[in-house]
Scaffold this motif. Structure first.
Motif, PDB file in Angstrom:
ATOM      1  N   ASP A 155       0.803  -1.216   0.000  1.00  0.00           N
ATOM      2  CA  ASP A 155       0.000   0.000   0.000  1.00  0.00           C
ATOM      3  C   ASP A 155       0.839   1.271   0.000  1.00  0.00           C
ATOM      4  N   GLN A 156       2.153   1.113   0.144  1.00  0.00           N
ATOM      5  CA  GLN A 156       3.045   2.262   0.104  1.00  0.00           C
ATOM      6  C   GLN A 156       3.833   2.348  -1.205  1.00  0.00           C
ATOM      7  N   LEU A 157       3.597   1.396  -2.107  1.00  0.00           N
ATOM      8  CA  LEU A 157       4.349   1.345  -3.365  1.00  0.00           C
ATOM      9  C   LEU A 157       3.548   1.989  -4.493  1.00  0.00           C
ATOM     10  N   ASP A 158       4.269   2.485  -5.497  1.00  0.00           N
ATOM     11  CA  ASP A 158       3.655   3.216  -6.609  1.00  0.00           C
ATOM     12  C   ASP A 158       3.628   2.322  -7.847  1.00  0.00           C
ATOM     13  N   PHE A 159       2.454   1.767  -8.155  1.00  0.00           N
ATOM     14  CA  PHE A 159       2.304   0.868  -9.291  1.00  0.00           C
ATOM     15  C   PHE A 159       1.696   1.613 -10.484  1.00  0.00           C
ATOM     16  N   ALA A 160       2.100   1.198 -11.679  1.00  0.00           N
ATOM     17  CA  ALA A 160       1.510   1.739 -12.899  1.00  0.00           C
ATOM     18  C   ALA A 160       0.096   1.198 -13.056  1.00  0.00           C
ATOM     19  N   ASN A 161      -0.676   1.851 -13.915  1.00  0.00           N
ATOM     20  CA  ASN A 161      -2.042   1.413 -14.220  1.00  0.00           C
ATOM     21  C   ASN A 161      -1.996   0.391 -15.339  1.00  0.00           C
ATOM     22  N   ILE A 162      -2.697  -0.743 -15.181  1.00  0.00           N
ATOM     23  CA  ILE A 162      -2.652  -1.811 -16.182  1.00  0.00           C
ATOM     24  C   ILE A 162      -3.160  -1.331 -17.535  1.00  0.00           C
ATOM     25  N   GLU A 163      -4.119  -0.398 -17.540  1.00  0.00           N
ATOM     26  CA  GLU A 163      -4.645   0.093 -18.821  1.00  0.00           C
ATOM     27  C   GLU A 163      -3.590   0.865 -19.605  1.00  0.00           C
ATOM     28  N   ASP A 164      -2.592   1.382 -18.925  1.00  0.00           N
ATOM     29  CA  ASP A 164      -1.559   2.162 -19.596  1.00  0.00           C
ATOM     30  C   ASP A 164      -0.500   1.295 -20.262  1.00  0.00           C
ATOM     31  N   ILE A 165      -0.488   0.012 -19.959  1.00  0.00           N
ATOM     32  CA  ILE A 165       0.610  -0.810 -20.462  1.00  0.00           C
ATOM     33  C   ILE A 165       0.183  -1.910 -21.422  1.00  0.00           C
ATOM     34  N   THR A 166      -1.113  -2.235 -21.500  1.00  0.00           N
ATOM     35  CA  THR A 166      -1.554  -3.213 -22.492  1.00  0.00           C
ATOM     36  C   THR A 166      -1.706  -2.491 -23.821  1.00  0.00           C
ATOM     37  N   ASP A 167      -1.030  -3.005 -24.836  1.00  0.00           N
ATOM     38  CA  ASP A 167      -0.964  -2.292 -26.110  1.00  0.00           C
ATOM     39  C   ASP A 167      -1.294  -3.239 -27.249  1.00  0.00           C
ATOM     40  N   THR A 168      -2.498  -3.075 -27.809  1.00  0.00           N
ATOM     41  CA  THR A 168      -2.859  -3.846 -28.997  1.00  0.00           C
ATOM     42  C   THR A 168      -2.815  -2.983 -30.240  1.00  0.00           C
ATOM     43  N   GLU A 169      -2.407  -1.727 -30.065  1.00  0.00           N
ATOM     44  CA  GLU A 169      -2.372  -0.811 -31.204  1.00  0.00           C
ATOM     45  C   GLU A 169      -1.122  -1.004 -32.050  1.00  0.00           C
ATOM     46  N   ASN A 170      -0.088  -1.591 -31.454  1.00  0.00           N
ATOM     47  CA  ASN A 170       1.146  -1.842 -32.193  1.00  0.00           C
ATOM     48  C   ASN A 170       1.120  -3.277 -32.704  1.00  0.00           C
ATOM     49  N   PRO A 171       0.812  -3.483 -33.996  1.00  0.00           N
ATOM     50  CA  PRO A 171       0.659  -4.848 -34.516  1.00  0.00           C
ATOM     51  C   PRO A 171       1.907  -5.706 -34.348  1.00  0.00           C
ATOM     52  N   GLU A 172       3.078  -5.097 -34.508  1.00  0.00           N
ATOM     53  CA  GLU A 172       4.315  -5.880 -34.417  1.00  0.00           C
ATOM     54  C   GLU A 172       4.505  -6.439 -33.019  1.00  0.00           C
ATOM     55  N   ASN A 173       4.340  -5.597 -31.995  1.00  0.00           N
ATOM     56  CA  ASN A 173       4.486  -6.077 -30.621  1.00  0.00           C
ATOM     57  C   ASN A 173       3.387  -7.072 -30.259  1.00  0.00           C
ATOM     58  N   TYR A 174       2.196  -6.808 -30.745  1.00  0.00           N
ATOM     59  CA  TYR A 174       1.052  -7.682 -30.470  1.00  0.00           C
ATOM     60  C   TYR A 174       1.317  -9.090 -31.014  1.00  0.00           C
ATOM     61  N   ILE A 175       1.807  -9.172 -32.229  1.00  0.00           N
ATOM     62  CA  ILE A 175       2.117 -10.473 -32.839  1.00  0.00           C
ATOM     63  C   ILE A 175       3.266 -11.151 -32.110  1.00  0.00           C
ATOM     64  N   ASP A 176       4.301 -10.378 -31.760  1.00  0.00           N
ATOM     65  CA  ASP A 176       5.440 -10.958 -31.043  1.00  0.00           C
ATOM     66  C   ASP A 176       4.989 -11.590 -29.727  1.00  0.00           C
ATOM     67  N   ASP A 177       4.143 -10.877 -28.985  1.00  0.00           N
ATOM     68  CA  ASP A 177       3.661 -11.411 -27.705  1.00  0.00           C
ATOM     69  C   ASP A 177       2.818 -12.673 -27.911  1.00  0.00           C
ATOM     70  N   ALA A 178       1.983 -12.655 -28.954  1.00  0.00           N
ATOM     71  CA  ALA A 178       1.132 -13.816 -29.229  1.00  0.00           C
ATOM     72  C   ALA A 178       1.976 -15.027 -29.627  1.00  0.00           C
ATOM     73  N   GLU A 179       2.983 -14.811 -30.462  1.00  0.00           N
ATOM     74  CA  GLU A 179       3.851 -15.922 -30.877  1.00  0.00           C
ATOM     75  C   GLU A 179       4.633 -16.477 -29.689  1.00  0.00           C
ATOM     76  N   TYR A 180       5.065 -15.582 -28.816  1.00  0.00           N
ATOM     77  CA  TYR A 180       5.771 -16.053 -27.630  1.00  0.00           C
ATOM     78  C   TYR A 180       4.856 -16.893 -26.754  1.00  0.00           C
ATOM     79  N   LEU A 181       3.596 -16.483 -26.644  1.00  0.00           N
ATOM     80  CA  LEU A 181       2.623 -17.248 -25.870  1.00  0.00           C
ATOM     81  C   LEU A 181       2.468 -18.663 -26.413  1.00  0.00           C
ATOM     82  N   ILE A 182       2.344 -18.796 -27.720  1.00  0.00           N
ATOM     83  CA  ILE A 182       2.176 -20.124 -28.323  1.00  0.00           C
ATOM     84  C   ILE A 182       3.446 -20.949 -28.175  1.00  0.00           C
ATOM     85  N   ASP A 183       4.586 -20.298 -28.336  1.00  0.00           N
ATOM     86  CA  ASP A 183       5.856 -21.006 -28.158  1.00  0.00           C
ATOM     87  C   ASP A 183       5.957 -21.561 -26.736  1.00  0.00           C
TER      88      ASP A 183
END
Length: 379
Positions: free
Chosen positions: A249-277
């Motif tokens: 409760d004393q730590l400063d965490f980022a907001n999850i909505e600020d870090i999920t990014d589906t707007e960048n197709p290249e990163n989105y595909i990379d993450d998906a391929e890593y998931l399947i791998d």
């Protein structure tokens, strides 16, 4: 009258002499005999003392290696870290997160979480960040009572250039190295032949023989031929103090909505391929729990974990071809690959090749496998 006492004494003396001679004979006999042991429990102990399987060490370590991304207004810095306790604390280098305004992590199973700084060194290049979502998970064993020696085989893991869970092998090629880089003092560090490049910083250095973490990969030479790693023994007291004093409760965490990014197709595909791998590697390593956890709620509602496990329990080997991936109009990722499985049910072996199509998308802010379709290829 007194002469009658001698025969019993003589007999007792002779029996004692015979006993001593018998004991010496038996001792010498057993001392030269090779004992044949058939107890399976003792055989199991002998097997366990052999060198650990390299593939198993790497797979288990990779599950706790974390890709760390620190963002500010100008840049994104990528580094590595590793989960080391039940609180969800991750050890990394101070220079990985020092200038970051927002920190988030990508786990081995492609999940993204916000992180907060627990402690950061000003003179030594160590830091601890916390991800509450990782609390209670299995973590990596850290060596706490001995130092490595020159010649010891080591495994360096990290995420160089954004490639998650990259592995390099080498040896301890020097000890007690001392120098200063970018304002950080490095003292008593290991010199290793396993290269450390951008993105490896903060990743674990593992003893090949024990599978335990012995160092924090920190600095590499410009030509990539030599790396340096901070011994965990030298810094664990400071790390554990930071961890003990920090409260969520004393730590400063980022907001999850600020870090999920589906707007960048290249990163989105990379993450998906890593998931399947990771999904396929988990099945190949018979880690069905990790594989099942990557499935979306619709698939899990249709197939229970026992059913899923039963479908792969006889798989002894698995190979897959290069992925073909694209983003659909409704913002999902479609990944297609040919997978060849070798199975053995105890009576006969069978090889089968099928074309798999995976649909990947976000569910509860995390990437999941939403659908799987298969078509068996003609032999």
């Amino acid at each position: 009258m007194y002469k009658k006492r001698y025969p019993p004494l003589i007999v007792s003396f002779l029996l004692l002499i015979i006993g001593i001679i018998g004991f010496i004979f038996i001792y010498n006999y057993w001392n030269v005999q090779q004992i044949s042991v058939t107890d399976p429990l003792i055989e199991k102990v002998n097997v366990d003392t052999e060198q650990l399987d390299l593939k198993s060490i790497i797979y288990e370590a990779e599950k706790n290696v974390i890709q760390i991304e620190g963002k500010n207004d100008h840049t994104t810095i990528t580094g590595s870290g590793f989960l080391y306790n039940e609180k969800g604390d991750i050890i990394t280098n101070a220079h990985v997160i020092n200038d970051a305004e927002m920190i988030y992590v990508r786990t081995a199973n492609a999940r993204i979480y916000p992180a907060a700084v627990v402690g950061i060194g000003e003179e030594n290049d160590i830091a601890v960040i916390r991800v509450p979502q990782l609390a209670g998970q299995d973590f990596s064993p850290v060596e706490d009572d001995s130092f490595a020696e020159i010649g010891d085989e080591v495994i360096a893991l990290g995420s160089p250039h954004g490639f998650q869970n990259t592995v390099t092998l080498g040896i301890i090629s020097g000890t007690e190295r001392n120098f200063t880089v970018d304002g950080y003092d490095y003292s008593n560090v290991y010199q290793i032949s396993a290269p450390i490049t951008h993105g490896n910083s903060g990743g674990p250095l593992i003893n090949r023989n024990t599978g335990k973490i012995i160092g924090i990969n920190s600095v590499g030479t410009n030509d990539g031929t030599i790396g340096f790693s901070i011994p965990t023994n030298d810094v664990m007291d400071q790390i554990e103090q930071w961890s003990y004093e920090a409260h969520n409760d004393q730590l400063d965490f980022a907001n999850i909505e600020d870090i999920t990014d589906t707007e960048n197709p290249e990163n989105y595909i990379d993450d998906a391929e890593y998931l399947i791998d990771y999904y396929l590697e988990s099945i190949s390593n018979r880690d069905y729990v990790s594989a099942y956890a990557l499935l979306g709620s619709i698939i899990q509602a249709e197939y229970s974990y026992p059913d899923f496990r039963e479908a792969y329990i006889h798989t002894v080997d698995l190979h897959y071809e290069e992925f073909s991936s694209n983003v659909t109009d409704d913002n999902y990722i479609k990944i297609t690959t040919d997978i060849t499985t070798e199975s053995n049910n105890g009576e006969e072996s069978n090889n089968e090749t099928s074309t798999f199509e995976f649909t990947i998308g976000y569910e509860n802010d995390q990437l999941k496998i939403l659908t799987i379709t298969t078509n068996e290829k003609d032999s």
